[in-house]
Motif scaffolding. Structure first.
Motif, mmCIF file in Angstrom:
data_model
loop_
_atom_site.group_PDB
_atom_site.id
_atom_site.type_symbol
_atom_site.label_atom_id
_atom_site.label_comp_id
_atom_site.label_asym_id
_atom_site.label_seq_id
_atom_site.Cartn_x
_atom_site.Cartn_y
_atom_site.Cartn_z
ATOM 1 N N TYR A 54 0.846 -1.189 0.000
ATOM 2 C CA TYR A 54 0.000 0.000 0.000
ATOM 3 C C TYR A 54 0.880 1.237 0.000
ATOM 4 O O TYR A 54 2.092 1.160 0.228
ATOM 5 N N TRP A 55 0.268 2.370 -0.259
ATOM 6 C CA TRP A 55 0.996 3.626 -0.317
ATOM 7 C C TRP A 55 0.319 4.588 0.636
ATOM 8 O O TRP A 55 -0.913 4.625 0.720
ATOM 9 N N GLY A 56 1.100 5.354 1.356
ATOM 10 C CA GLY A 56 0.473 6.220 2.340
ATOM 11 C C GLY A 56 1.394 7.316 2.814
ATOM 12 O O GLY A 56 2.555 7.419 2.413
ATOM 13 N N TRP A 142 -3.127 8.951 5.495
ATOM 14 C CA TRP A 142 -3.933 8.339 4.430
ATOM 15 C C TRP A 142 -3.225 7.079 3.955
ATOM 16 O O TRP A 142 -1.999 6.947 4.097
ATOM 17 N N MET B 1 3.073 -5.140 7.205
ATOM 18 C CA MET B 1 1.805 -5.168 6.470
ATOM 19 C C MET B 1 0.800 -6.034 7.214
ATOM 20 O O MET B 1 1.133 -7.090 7.701
ATOM 21 N N GLU B 41 4.595 10.394 -6.010
ATOM 22 C CA GLU B 41 5.309 9.242 -5.474
ATOM 23 C C GLU B 41 5.992 8.523 -6.628
ATOM 24 O O GLU B 41 5.581 8.641 -7.777
ATOM 25 N N VAL B 44 4.521 3.040 -9.097
ATOM 26 C CA VAL B 44 4.210 1.779 -8.411
ATOM 27 C C VAL B 44 4.567 0.628 -9.346
ATOM 28 O O VAL B 44 4.117 0.588 -10.483
ATOM 29 N N ASN B 152 6.046 -8.845 -0.564
ATOM 30 C CA ASN B 152 5.853 -7.693 0.294
ATOM 31 C C ASN B 152 6.652 -7.825 1.593
ATOM 32 O O ASN B 152 7.305 -6.875 2.036
#
Lengths: 149, 266
Positions: A54-56, A142, B1, B41, B44, B152
């Motif tokens: 995830y990104w936050g 977030w 995670m 960012e 991804v 991950n």
């Protein structure tokens, strides 16, 4: 009140206040991620594979952030944004590399959850724009997760 | 995670509320992407199975012919192990597509051995076990999820000890193997839509930038990858034009060569 009680009262008050404030102080992006995943859950039943990653981060009210992402034509994507600040209002929208809105019309926004749905018309880079529109917090955590099928 | 399943029990009430109250969100039809230049960012990196899923929709793919589960040599250089780990995880996704349980189990063991070699074995052991268990039961969706968790967890463990560069090499290894298979499939049965899946110029630039920032990893394979990405870039960075069959074939030759280089000893 005896001396011991006075000492206890004096020093325990700040401690109690700290405990009471703990959720606000120690809330993390991981908490925000929990909410993003809650929003994603019903889509798993529809066959979406939700990525573990995830990104936050954190944003002030009115601030935005872009996450650049490679999307593949043929796949279908949902992006889910969440924050643990339950009085915050967040949004997520998806644009192509020319800055044109690229999402379907069934995206939604409800308080500290938001989601955007994309069926890419072309393979390439897209920009996921996350925004904290309103929040009582100075900085609001977030987290963004996504799924595809 | 946090594992996804942990959230399952928490969310029903919230979701009912959302379903009742959700509203369509309004957004401008156009934005100036440049205004986000300081707040974008990094790109991804997709999982290999995102590409494989898109490939599956273009027509049947004989995934069995792309399965690799050889044990291969052992390396001592951590960057090489990281690259190979990414490649082997990608092979796991391919074996899932092929529904090849013995290959998945071999790959689960291999992932664990490589993770130990790089010092993150502890965080991988439960995932490797789950991969093998799920393969035994032919629960392919569970295997896919555990492979995602494995990658991950490996990357998180690396990031926690400030080995972000190794974590990036895991992603790169997976991307190279995914691209090798993508181009092999599309070369065999060319279609414009299949070739378009190669249109990933920002991702390629991202990897080029990351490799440039790793001067300490002075290994032949790293230099070979850097050179190769430079050759691949003009073949896939074609703007709105289509990627021709010759370019797909060329990218396949390049990534196949790199794949051998990652797996074999110098």
């Amino acid at each position: 009140m005896n001396l011991l009680a006075k000492v206890l009262f004096r020093y325990s008050s700040p401690l109690l206040a700290l405990v009471a404030l703990q959720p606000a102080i120690f809330a993390t992006v991981d908490d925000a991620q929990s909410f993003a995943l809650q929003a994603a859950e019903p889509y798993v039943k529809q066959g979406f594979q939700v990525r573990e990653d995830y990104w936050g981060g954190d944003l002030g009210a009115g601030e935005k952030k872009a996450v650049r992402q490679q999307l593949f034509k043929g796949n279908e994507y949902w992006f889910w944004l969440g924050t643990e600040a339950d009085r915050a209002k967040v949004s997520v929208h998806v644009y192509d590399s020319d800055g044109k809105l690229a999402e379907e019309s069934d995206g939604w926004q409800k308080g500290h959850f938001a989601a955007a749905h994309v069926i890419p018309k072309a393979t390439g880079s897209y920009f996921i724009i996350v925004s904290v529109e309103e929040s009582p917090e100075e900085r609001t955590h977030w987290a963004l997760v996504y799924g595809f099928r | 995670m946090i594992p996804f399943t942990r959230h399952a029990k928490l969310s029903l009430g919230v979701l009912v509320g959302l379903a009742l109250c959700a509203t369509g969100a309004q957004a401008p039809q156009h934005i100036d992407i440049k205004q986000f230049s300081t707040t974008v960012e990094d790109v991804v990196v997709p999982l290999p199975n995102e590409i494989f899923g898109a490939l599956n929709k273009l027509g049947p793919v004989n995934w069995k012919e792309h399965v690799h589960s050889d044990k291969g040599p052992n390396f001592t250089e951590r960057p090489r192990i990281a690259l190979l780990l990414g490649t082997v995880i990608a092979d796991g996704f391919i074996a899932v597509q092929a529904e090849d349980a013995p290959a998945v189990k071999d790959i689960g063991q291999r992932v664990l051995a490589l993770a130990k070699g790089i010092g993150v074995g502890n965080s991988i052991t439960p995932h490797a076990k789950a991969i093998i268990d799920a393969a035994d039961k032919r629960k392919w969706e569970n295997v896919r999820q555990e492979l995602d968790r494995t990658q991950n967890s490996v990357q998180q463990a690396m990031n926690e000890v400030h080995d972000e560069k190794l974590s990036q090499l895991v992603s790169l290894g997976g991307w190279l193997r995914g691209t090798e298979v993508l181009t092999s499939v599309v070369t065999e049965h060319f279609s414009a839509d299949g070739a378009e899946l190669l249109h990933q110029p920002d991702l390629l630039s991202y990897f080029q930038g990351r490799l440039q920032a790793m001067p300490e990893f002075n290994l032949p394979i790293i230099h070979q990858i850097q050179d190769a990405l430079g050759q691949v870039k003009p073949l896939i960075d074609v703007g709105n034009r289509r990627i021709p069959a010759e370019s797909v074939k060329k990218v396949n030759e390049i990534t196949t060569r790199l794949g051998h280089g990652i797996v074999m000893k110098d």
